[in-house]
Motif scaffolding. Structure first.
Motif, short mmCIF file in Angstrom:
data_model
loop_
_atom_site.label_atom_id
_atom_site.label_comp_id
_atom_site.label_asym_id
_atom_site.label_seq_id
_atom_site.Cartn_x
_atom_site.Cartn_y
_atom_site.Cartn_z
N ARG A 1 4.29 -1.45 9.99
CA ARG A 1 3.06 -2.24 9.98
C ARG A 1 1.83 -1.32 10.08
O ARG A 1 0.83 -1.52 9.38
N ALA A 2 1.92 -0.31 10.96
CA ALA A 2 0.77 0.60 11.14
C ALA A 2 0.47 1.35 9.84
O ALA A 2 -0.70 1.54 9.47
N LEU A 3 1.52 1.76 9.13
CA LEU A 3 1.30 2.45 7.85
C LEU A 3 0.56 1.54 6.88
O LEU A 3 -0.41 1.95 6.23
N LEU A 4 1.00 0.29 6.78
CA LEU A 4 0.36 -0.63 5.83
C LEU A 4 -1.06 -0.98 6.29
O LEU A 4 -1.94 -1.19 5.45
N ASP A 5 -1.30 -1.02 7.60
CA ASP A 5 -2.68 -1.22 8.08
C ASP A 5 -3.58 -0.07 7.61
O ASP A 5 -4.74 -0.28 7.28
N ASP A 6 -3.02 1.14 7.59
CA ASP A 6 -3.79 2.31 7.11
C ASP A 6 -4.03 2.23 5.61
O ASP A 6 -5.09 2.60 5.12
N PHE B 1 -3.93 -0.49 3.52
CA PHE B 1 -4.69 -1.64 3.03
C PHE B 1 -5.78 -2.01 4.04
O PHE B 1 -5.47 -2.30 5.20
N ASP B 2 -7.04 -2.09 3.58
CA ASP B 2 -8.15 -2.46 4.46
C ASP B 2 -8.00 -3.88 4.99
O ASP B 2 -8.46 -4.19 6.07
N ASP B 3 -7.38 -4.74 4.17
CA ASP B 3 -7.40 -6.18 4.46
C ASP B 3 -6.02 -6.71 4.83
O ASP B 3 -5.74 -7.89 4.63
N MET B 4 -5.17 -5.84 5.37
CA MET B 4 -3.81 -6.25 5.76
C MET B 4 -3.87 -7.30 6.86
O MET B 4 -4.58 -7.13 7.85
N THR B 5 -3.12 -8.40 6.69
CA THR B 5 -3.12 -9.47 7.70
C THR B 5 -1.72 -9.61 8.30
O THR B 5 -0.73 -9.08 7.77
N ASP B 6 -1.65 -10.39 9.38
CA ASP B 6 -0.34 -10.68 9.98
C ASP B 6 0.56 -11.39 8.97
O ASP B 6 1.76 -11.13 8.90
N HIS B 7 -0.03 -12.29 8.19
CA HIS B 7 0.77 -12.98 7.17
C HIS B 7 1.31 -11.98 6.15
O HIS B 7 2.47 -12.06 5.74
N ASP B 8 0.47 -11.03 5.72
CA ASP B 8 0.93 -10.04 4.74
C ASP B 8 2.15 -9.29 5.27
O ASP B 8 3.12 -9.05 4.54
N TRP B 9 2.09 -8.91 6.54
CA TRP B 9 3.22 -8.19 7.12
C TRP B 9 4.45 -9.09 7.22
O TRP B 9 5.56 -8.70 6.85
N GLY C 1 3.33 0.73 -0.12
CA GLY C 1 2.23 1.65 0.24
C GLY C 1 2.74 3.03 0.59
O GLY C 1 3.78 3.18 1.24
N VAL C 2 2.01 4.02 0.14
CA VAL C 2 2.28 5.42 0.49
C VAL C 2 1.04 5.96 1.19
O VAL C 2 -0.10 5.68 0.77
N ARG C 3 1.24 6.68 2.28
CA ARG C 3 0.10 7.25 3.02
C ARG C 3 -0.79 8.02 2.06
O ARG C 3 -0.29 8.75 1.20
N ALA C 4 -2.11 7.85 2.21
CA ALA C 4 -3.05 8.35 1.20
C ALA C 4 -2.84 9.84 0.91
O ALA C 4 -2.88 10.26 -0.25
N ASP C 5 -2.59 10.62 1.96
CA ASP C 5 -2.46 12.06 1.74
C ASP C 5 -1.08 12.47 1.25
O ASP C 5 -0.79 13.67 1.13
N ARG C 6 -0.23 11.50 0.97
CA ARG C 6 1.12 11.82 0.47
C ARG C 6 1.38 11.20 -0.90
O ARG C 6 2.52 11.17 -1.37
N ARG C 7 0.34 10.71 -1.54
CA ARG C 7 0.54 10.10 -2.87
C ARG C 7 0.73 11.18 -3.93
O ARG C 7 0.35 12.33 -3.73
N GLY C 8 1.31 10.77 -5.06
CA GLY C 8 1.49 11.71 -6.17
C GLY C 8 2.64 12.66 -5.98
O GLY C 8 2.74 13.68 -6.67
N ARG C 9 3.54 12.36 -5.04
CA ARG C 9 4.70 13.23 -4.79
C ARG C 9 6.01 12.56 -5.17
O ARG C 9 7.09 13.03 -4.80
N GLY C 10 5.91 11.40 -5.81
CA GLY C 10 7.13 10.72 -6.22
C GLY C 10 7.68 9.74 -5.21
O GLY C 10 8.73 9.12 -5.44
N TYR C 11 7.00 9.57 -4.08
CA TYR C 11 7.53 8.67 -3.05
C TYR C 11 7.50 7.21 -3.51
O TYR C 11 8.45 6.46 -3.29
N GLY C 12 6.37 6.81 -4.11
CA GLY C 12 6.28 5.43 -4.59
C GLY C 12 7.36 5.13 -5.61
O GLY C 12 8.03 4.09 -5.55
#
Ligand SMILES: CC(C)(COP(=O)(O)OP(=O)(O)OC[C@H]1O[C@@H](n2cnc3c(N)ncnc32)[C@H](O)[C@@H]1OP(=O)(O)O)[C@@H](O)C(=O)NCCC(=O)NCCS
Length: 179
Positions: A24-29, A31-39, A83-94
């Motif tokens: 949940r904390a990762l997705l809060d980071d 997405f700006d608009d992450m809600t309890d429902h989204d989780w 979601g992939v942590r912003a500083d870890r994008r572009g490494r094939g994780y997604g």
């Protein structure tokens, strides 16, 4: 670079409370608009998690929903919480997480579906997800209601169900964002 083996899949029931909290904390980071429902929408199915040591850097999940199309209630693997942590994008994780979840979709469901952010639309299209061109709606407690704001944002992954992507597509009901 992440290897495919760096992605772990687990049902929600097999994740402990601490892991769910960091998810949940990762997705809060991410997405700006992450809600309890989204989780909550991301729970109850299979999660794909990318870890770097003890740090969770990627999350995605697939849950079962019903989509109504052409007179059928399709058993649908609905992808949530990608979601992939912003500083870890572009490494094939997604891509590695989607590989894992698409395997689940192809093995267990009639069709895959997801609601894409504008930013990620080409990411999914490049993986073979098809943009739904027809009108979208939701099966609400007071009947079928159009969801025009979602038109042009829903992607499907064909599996076994015959699909006409120019036809109507209706999702089952849930609290929060229905798509
Ligand atoms: C979309 C997201 C999950 C992609 O994760 P990632 O780890 O950066 O993606 P990858 O490194 O695995 O990229 C795989 C491929 O997709 C491409 N790609 C990645 N992000 C892309 C994007 N936003 N748009 C178009 N292409 C993208 C990469 O260039 C790569 O292409 P290649 O195979 O030709 O090299 C990540 O950018 C993210 O978390 N975005 C913010 C949250 C979001 O919008 N999530 C989607 C919710 S529906």
């Amino acid at each position: 670079m992440a290897r495919v083996t760096d992605v772990r899949t687990a049902h929600t029931s097999d994740l402990d409370a601490a892991t769910l909290r960091v998810g949940r904390a990762l997705l809060d980071d991410v997405f700006d608009d992450m809600t309890d429902h989204d989780w909550e929408h991301a729970l109850g199915g299979v999660h794909a998690l990318v870890w770097e040591g003890d740090a969770l850097v990627g999350h995605a999940s697939v849950v079962q929903r019903r989509l109504l199309h052409a007179g059928r209630a399709l058993r649908t693997g609905y992808v949530e919480g990608v979601g992939v942590r912003a500083d870890r994008r572009g490494r094939g994780y997604g891509a590695a997480m989607m590989d894992a979840l698409e395997r689940v979709v192809r093995g267990a469901y009639d069709v895959g579906a997801l609601g894409a952010t504008d930013e990620a639309a080409t990411f999914y299209a490049a993986r073979g997800w098809t943009l739904w061109q027809g009108p979208t709606s939701a099966l609400t407690p007071s009947g079928v209601r159009r969801t025009p704001d979602e038109d042009g944002a829903i992607y499907v992954l064909p599996v076994t169900a015959p699909l006409d992507p120019t036809g109507g597509l209706t999702c089952d009901w849930r609290d929060g964002d229905v798509w």
